[in-house]
Design a protein around this motif. Sequence first.
Motif, PDB file in Angstrom:
ATOM      1  N   THR A  30       0.880  -1.108  -0.065  1.00 50.49           N
ATOM      2  CA  THR A  30       0.020  -0.037  -0.021  1.00 50.49           C
ATOM      3  C   THR A  30       0.994   1.260  -0.020  1.00 50.49           C
ATOM      4  O   THR A  30       2.129   1.028   0.217  1.00 50.49           O
ATOM      5  N   ARG A  31       0.395   2.375  -0.199  1.00 53.66           N
ATOM      6  CA  ARG A  31       1.017   3.592  -0.171  1.00 53.66           C
ATOM      7  C   ARG A  31       1.754   3.890   1.342  1.00 53.66           C
ATOM      8  O   ARG A  31       2.819   4.506   1.611  1.00 53.66           O
ATOM      9  N   SER A  32       0.932   3.414   2.243  1.00 54.65           N
ATOM     10  CA  SER A  32       1.040   4.010   3.706  1.00 54.65           C
ATOM     11  C   SER A  32       2.561   2.741   4.221  1.00 54.65           C
ATOM     12  O   SER A  32       3.196   3.520   5.054  1.00 54.65           O
ATOM     13  N   ASN A  33       2.329   1.688   3.537  1.00 49.40           N
ATOM     14  CA  ASN A  33       3.506   0.754   4.179  1.00 49.40           C
ATOM     15  C   ASN A  33       4.635   0.442   3.139  1.00 49.40           C
ATOM     16  O   ASN A  33       5.544  -0.330   3.597  1.00 49.40           O
ATOM     17  N   ALA A  34       4.663   1.277   2.009  1.00 48.06           N
ATOM     18  CA  ALA A  34       5.814   0.922   1.212  1.00 48.06           C
ATOM     19  C   ALA A  34       7.359   0.931   1.812  1.00 48.06           C
ATOM     20  O   ALA A  34       7.835   0.026   1.630  1.00 48.06           O
ATOM     21  N   ASP A  35       7.197   2.083   2.657  1.00 49.91           N
ATOM     22  CA  ASP A  35       8.725   2.245   3.124  1.00 49.91           C
ATOM     23  C   ASP A  35       8.779   0.909   4.049  1.00 49.91           C
ATOM     24  O   ASP A  35      10.183   0.523   4.311  1.00 49.91           O
ATOM     25  N   LEU A  36       7.969   0.629   5.045  1.00 49.17           N
ATOM     26  CA  LEU A  36       7.967  -0.455   5.933  1.00 49.17           C
ATOM     27  C   LEU A  36       8.566  -1.739   5.305  1.00 49.17           C
ATOM     28  O   LEU A  36       9.228  -2.479   5.736  1.00 49.17           O
ATOM     29  N   PHE A  37       7.872  -2.094   4.290  1.00 48.14           N
ATOM     30  CA  PHE A  37       8.317  -3.254   3.346  1.00 48.14           C
ATOM     31  C   PHE A  37       9.782  -3.172   2.779  1.00 48.14           C
ATOM     32  O   PHE A  37      10.288  -4.438   2.929  1.00 48.14           O
ATOM     33  N   TYR A  38       9.875  -2.044   2.428  1.00 48.49           N
ATOM     34  CA  TYR A  38      11.346  -1.819   1.985  1.00 48.49           C
ATOM     35  C   TYR A  38      12.251  -2.102   2.904  1.00 48.49           C
ATOM     36  O   TYR A  38      13.556  -2.946   2.865  1.00 48.49           O
ATOM     37  N   LYS A  39      12.111  -1.637   4.297  1.00 55.05           N
ATOM     38  CA  LYS A  39      13.158  -1.762   5.177  1.00 55.05           C
ATOM     39  C   LYS A  39      13.174  -3.287   5.845  1.00 55.05           C
ATOM     40  O   LYS A  39      14.183  -3.839   6.270  1.00 55.05           O
ATOM     41  N   ILE A  40      12.092  -3.985   5.780  1.00 57.13           N
ATOM     42  CA  ILE A  40      12.017  -5.285   6.493  1.00 57.13           C
ATOM     43  C   ILE A  40      12.256  -6.410   5.530  1.00 57.13           C
ATOM     44  O   ILE A  40      12.004  -7.617   6.085  1.00 57.13           O
ATOM     45  N   GLN A  41      12.339  -6.360   4.298  1.00 66.66           N
ATOM     46  CA  GLN A  41      12.322  -7.182   3.050  1.00 66.66           C
ATOM     47  C   GLN A  41      13.342  -8.398   3.331  1.00 66.66           C
ATOM     48  O   GLN A  41      13.064  -9.625   2.880  1.00 66.66           O
ATOM     49  N   HIS A  42      14.663  -8.093   3.892  1.00 72.09           N
ATOM     50  CA  HIS A  42      15.356  -9.005   4.080  1.00 72.09           C
ATOM     51  C   HIS A  42      15.311 -10.093   5.245  1.00 72.09           C
ATOM     52  O   HIS A  42      16.097 -10.982   5.336  1.00 72.09           O
ATOM     53  N   ILE A  43      14.399  -9.840   6.075  1.00 69.58           N
ATOM     54  CA  ILE A  43      14.131 -10.449   7.497  1.00 69.58           C
ATOM     55  C   ILE A  43      13.827 -11.749   7.227  1.00 69.58           C
ATOM     56  O   ILE A  43      13.936 -12.703   8.141  1.00 69.58           O
ATOM     57  N   ASN A  44      13.153 -12.391   6.094  1.00 70.43           N
ATOM     58  CA  ASN A  44      12.298 -13.468   6.078  1.00 70.43           C
ATOM     59  C   ASN A  44      13.350 -14.818   5.986  1.00 70.43           C
ATOM     60  O   ASN A  44      12.978 -15.782   6.471  1.00 70.43           O
ATOM     61  N   VAL A  45      14.575 -14.725   5.568  1.00 69.76           N
ATOM     62  CA  VAL A  45      15.579 -15.652   5.445  1.00 69.76           C
ATOM     63  C   VAL A  45      16.261 -15.628   6.622  1.00 69.76           C
ATOM     64  O   VAL A  45      17.478 -16.553   6.692  1.00 69.76           O
ATOM     65  N   LEU A  46      16.358 -15.036   7.563  1.00 69.33           N
ATOM     66  CA  LEU A  46      17.277 -14.991   8.719  1.00 69.33           C
ATOM     67  C   LEU A  46      16.715 -16.127   9.757  1.00 69.33           C
ATOM     68  O   LEU A  46      15.852 -16.463   9.829  1.00 69.33           O
ATOM     69  N   LYS A  47      17.612 -16.581  10.523  1.00 70.65           N
ATOM     70  CA  LYS A  47      17.530 -17.330  11.654  1.00 70.65           C
ATOM     71  C   LYS A  47      16.537 -16.690  12.596  1.00 70.65           C
ATOM     72  O   LYS A  47      16.608 -15.410  12.875  1.00 70.65           O
ATOM     73  N   PRO A  48      15.419 -17.538  13.574  1.00 69.89           N
ATOM     74  CA  PRO A  48      14.942 -16.887  14.231  1.00 69.89           C
ATOM     75  C   PRO A  48      15.747 -15.842  15.496  1.00 69.89           C
ATOM     76  O   PRO A  48      14.859 -14.630  15.442  1.00 69.89           O
ATOM     77  N   GLU A  49      16.656 -16.243  15.835  1.00 72.26           N
ATOM     78  CA  GLU A  49      17.320 -15.002  16.905  1.00 72.26           C
ATOM     79  C   GLU A  49      17.911 -13.763  16.124  1.00 72.26           C
ATOM     80  O   GLU A  49      17.719 -12.759  16.611  1.00 72.26           O
ATOM     81  N   GLU A  50      18.201 -14.130  14.829  1.00 73.09           N
ATOM     82  CA  GLU A  50      18.861 -13.082  14.149  1.00 73.09           C
ATOM     83  C   GLU A  50      17.418 -12.214  13.620  1.00 73.09           C
ATOM     84  O   GLU A  50      17.571 -10.826  13.602  1.00 73.09           O
ATOM     85  N   LYS A  51      16.472 -12.620  13.327  1.00 78.18           N
ATOM     86  CA  LYS A  51      15.227 -11.922  12.961  1.00 78.18           C
ATOM     87  C   LYS A  51      15.044 -10.948  14.203  1.00 78.18           C
ATOM     88  O   LYS A  51      14.615  -9.943  13.972  1.00 78.18           O
ATOM     89  N   ILE A  52      14.801 -11.546  15.454  1.00 74.74           N
ATOM     90  CA  ILE A  52      14.659 -10.844  16.551  1.00 74.74           C
ATOM     91  C   ILE A  52      15.468  -9.753  16.798  1.00 74.74           C
ATOM     92  O   ILE A  52      15.092  -8.490  16.999  1.00 74.74           O
TER      93      ILE A  52
END
Length: 869
Positions: free
Chosen positions: A266-288
């Motif tokens: 959405t227009r309102s969360n575009a920046d949030l998606f951009y900042k968090i895009q890399h987090i999905n492949v991290l290990k659980p503790e690295e994600k936190i």
Amino acid sequence: MQKINIKSQMDDKQTNSNDDKKNLSKIDLMHHLLNKGTVCCLPQGFNNDNFIANMLDWMHKILSIEALYKKEDNIQSIEYKKKGGLTGSLGFTGSFRFFFMVDKSKVYFDIKPIKWFESADSKTSIFNLGNLLNESFSDEINSFLYRYLLELANTSSSKLRIDNRNHFIEGITPQKKIWFSTFFQPEDILMCFLEISAIKRNNSQLDENKELKWNIVISSNEVKLVAFNEKEEEIQNIDLKESPIKVKNEIGRNPIEYKDIRLLSTRSNADLFYKIQHINVLKPEEKIRELARLNWLYEKKNEQSNQYAIDLIKHLFALLKNPFDEFALIYMEYSGGDREKVFSAYTEDEKLLNLLNQILNYAGTNEFLTSWVKKWEISYIDQIAVNSLFLKAMADTVQANNILPFHRFVREDYHKKNNDLINQIVFDIEFSRHLIKCGFGKEAKKVLSKRLDQLPDETVSDLLPAKDVDLTGAAAGQIIKVTILEILASLETEKNAIVYKCQIAQLQPLVNERVDVLIQVSEPKIATKGRELKTITGENGLLANKEQIITNKYKVLDPKAIDKNLMHPASRKGGSFSNFQKWLASVKIPDYSMLKSYSEKLSPQKYPELNEIITDIKYALNIENLEVYISHGEKSVGINGFESEPLFLIVGGDHLESSSAYYLNPKELRFAIGVELAHLYFKHARITSSDIWKGAIEKGYFVLDTVLSIFPAVGLFSKSLQSIGQLNAISSFLQKTEKIGKVTSKSRDLVKNSEQVVSLYKSKFSKEGKDGEKELEFLATSRIIQLTADRCAFIFTKDLRSAIRAMMLVSKRYHTELPVIEKYGLKEFLLKKDENGNFRHQELAIRLASLFSFYLSEEYETMLKNLET
């Protein structure tokens, strides 16, 4: 939740079968709930009886309403109405019914007025008194239901599981919170819940229903693309853990790609998606850890997200006991303003020191710290604070080497972002100490030698030290240069180090340990001077010498040699006050010729010694057309030179009478006369002739308003004064912090030292106000005048004791103190303080330090060779 047995209540409260015939059928109610009611997931462990019991109890106690539970097959309801109140007094019942149906893992529910159950299709007035008086309590009942189910679903003790302080959770309803808590693992933390506005490319996996709303849901263990219908039921979910999510930063909505699926934010969360895009492949503790970082940096200084980040790291540390997480936590709490908490939690039991040692002993410390300060966007000032903590905590060479690469990184970043030369040099002093500890002495020597050449003129700090600086202690005299010379001396052999140590003694000649070094030097002349300095400042050191007849023959001194060697360094070319002599030449000469009428002209026969002294000195300085007068009565104390046509000198008669308390022996008189003739030579007399001025000079920092009003030099030296605040602050800093390096190995001292370092580098050294600048310029000018004259006079005396006694005997302020100084020592006198903790006699200390320094210098020896035949 409390458990209540409601079976007896259910048995006793049966509905009348005749009444049921008038109500809607069970099929109609079921149809309504399934299609128009609210739906919510039921977590494992849901017990219907416990739920009803808790709700009834809550309605009675909290809402103060009468409630009656009913059940027929799979349709359950609670009929309720408010006790008394306006509706009761008006004769209206205002009854409502909360009815629901439990089907497998879901509950469907709604709230309707009691009349609605008689005919769901009847057209009732929208003006419903029950609704008007808000007696349906629908919001409260819904909130209770969601809260009850959410608490039941969240068996984990972590309150962070779904936290609205997390900026990457948006638009999540209570139903979706319960859905997450029900279907994700109990230890999972919800990290991201962001809406997708459109599906641009489908790989045939995704449901095409346009009415579905899609969200990307990331937890510490899972990453899913989830579709919800309008009733917020999960319709489909796709696992996104296998490959990275890619987000392009574009204007408007950002494209989001996962393999062959293409979505739009959405227009309102575009920046949030951009900042968090890399987090999905991290290990659980690295994600936190990464989620904590992102929330810490989000909109910076955002208290809620910052506190959430702190809580995440606390949670992670509790799980893993990782020392780097604990260190990050200390930094966050400290920089977030909770400093007292840091002090109490990490310093009392040496917890901080133990933690720092754990990190220092880890070979990968540099990689972690360097990566951490970059990713967490640690300011270069905070980097210095972090680095300082480790420098003060390191105990051995292994630890020093482990942290050295990080120190190099901090240094490089600091030099890029702070172009203040003085601060850069101070930083490199500490860096060089670290290099030496790691065995890189040659590199340290190279760094410091370069910095020694780059040092700005520090003579202004000799002229204008802070009022509380002890000039007999380690902070005395050009502390930056002294510190560099000390370190360079430590890198040399004992023989080669002598050169540096002699330079240090010349810069700090009132400091005992500096003078002790001179005494041990094999060069006889240097050692003799050292012993003389030590003797003079001690007890009985200023007792008068036996009078000696001085038979000197002088040469006329070369003016260039005088300017080069006798003028105070601050007033020479390139010094802080290099325009001083030009300014003096522009000052109008005052007319004091009337003073001659109150004095007798010098008779060579009556005062042969005085006549010889004046003859010698004016010959050496090539002063012509000078008249000399002897004054008596009120003007019988003091010696003053006056620049007029012709020049004239007035000598107080008491200084020539051997029975007087103000008597000057030949050597003392030679110094006192030399001072005044030097004033005439350098054209100081056109301003020092004023009794007001002279009185003000003797008062040090206390300057009369009348003097300031006539002082014409304001603005001339303003650039020279810009660094004085900084130099004094650094002098104080270096004095307090281990004479630059030693701190006790206690956690509290480590933090305190780090704060001092940060304070130094963050300080804004503002320019003095108009009045303050005027006073400083006045003091600097008066001191340049006096110190230059002292240097010049001393070559005619060559005796420190006589020079100092002469200073005292011609001074209205100090002559009465001479007996005390003679008995108890000059050093003790200089250490006296006033009620504010400032040194009472700092003005005298400055004058003596300058004279002692000149005595130890090559300039002094050069001028003696030029003067004496």
